[in-house]
Design a protein around this motif. Structure first.
Motif: not given
Length: 257
Positions: A59-68, A105-113, A122-130
């Motif tokens: 879904f989104s891995a959050g803020v791009d750590l390279n740019e961050f 799929g995976v939702g990190l950071g802004i992918g969760t907030t 709605f969330m896929s049964s195989t997705a995870r958030l952090k």
């Protein structure tokens, strides 16, 4: 390749985050692309509902750590976007129509907030958030310090925002962080079906319902965003955040060697 793809059907606009090679991490270009898409959807009378999902396995891995990392360690070489992350959060706070998220799929950071702004998620049964804030030495973001306690309760929000641990789909549903859990192949159909049902209703009424629900707390969202931003400025690139970015740089170098 566009960082977002857009499709319209039955007054539903689907915006797909489209950086699959980067797990749809938010760099300045993606922040700008989603912000423009939201502003356009808000202004278009032929759009009643906005649905956001991700391309590929995230879904989104959050803020791009390279740019961050560049922003934190060498701010003079950082090139801000037209809207950036702050402008994206403003667009989410002010969005006047129903907003649906389909977490594929995976939702990190802004992918969760971002789910704090969703009227339905709605969330896929195989997705995870952090929310990895404490593992990166930074404060919460995206008004989540206000939205998550409001949405899922103080203790659930404390765990999500403080622990930097993964949250599975069933746990997210039991907390009230998402509306429904779907099998992966059914996710988009389920989310789209609900979006199209809402879109079949009166747009003026939909917007009135959202206004009456959200307007009383919009200023609190803005206040939370400001508090988070002040702390972000203080913590970014210093102390624990500097250590976390250094570890990230070493791990990245080891993977590429």
């Amino acid at each position: 390749m566009s960082v977002v793809t857009i499709s319209d059907h039955a007054k539903v606009r689907t915006v797909t985050l489209n950086r699959p090679e980067a797990l749809n991490a938010f760099n300045e270009a993606l922040c700008d692309g989603l912000t423009r898409a939201m502003l356009d959807a808000a202004a278009d009378p032929d759009v009643s509902v906005l649905l956001i999902t991700g391309a590929g396995r995230a879904f989104s891995a959050g803020v791009d750590l390279n740019e961050f990392t560049v922003r934190a360690t060498d701010p003079d070489s950082f090139t801000p976007g037209e809207y950036g992350f702050s402008g994206l959060i403003d667009a989410l706070i002010d969005f006047p129509k129903p907003l649906i998220c389909a977490v594929n799929g995976v939702g990190l950071g802004i992918g969760t907030t971002i789910l704090g702004f969703a009227d339905l998620a709605f969330m896929s049964s195989t997705a995870r958030l952090k929310c990895p804030f404490t593992s990166l030495g930074v404060p919460p973001e995206a008004s989540s310090s206000f939205l998550l306690p409001t949405l899922i309760g103080r203790q659930n929000a404390a765990w999500v925002l403080m622990s930097s641990e993964w949250i599975g789909a069933d746990e997210a549903k039991s907390m009230g962080l998402v509306f429904a859990v779907c099998e992966p192949d059914d996710l988009l159909a389920q989310a789209t079906g609900h979006a199209e049902l809402l879109a079949s209703r009166s747009l003026t009424s939909l917007m009135a319902v959202k206004h009456t629900m959200v307007e009383p707390v919009r200023q609190q969202m803005r206040d939370a965003k400001a508090r988070e931003g002040e702390l972000f400025t203080r913590l970014m690139g210093a102390g624990d955040n500097a250590d976390a970015l250094s570890r990230y740089g070493r791990e990245k170098a080891e993977k590429s060697s």
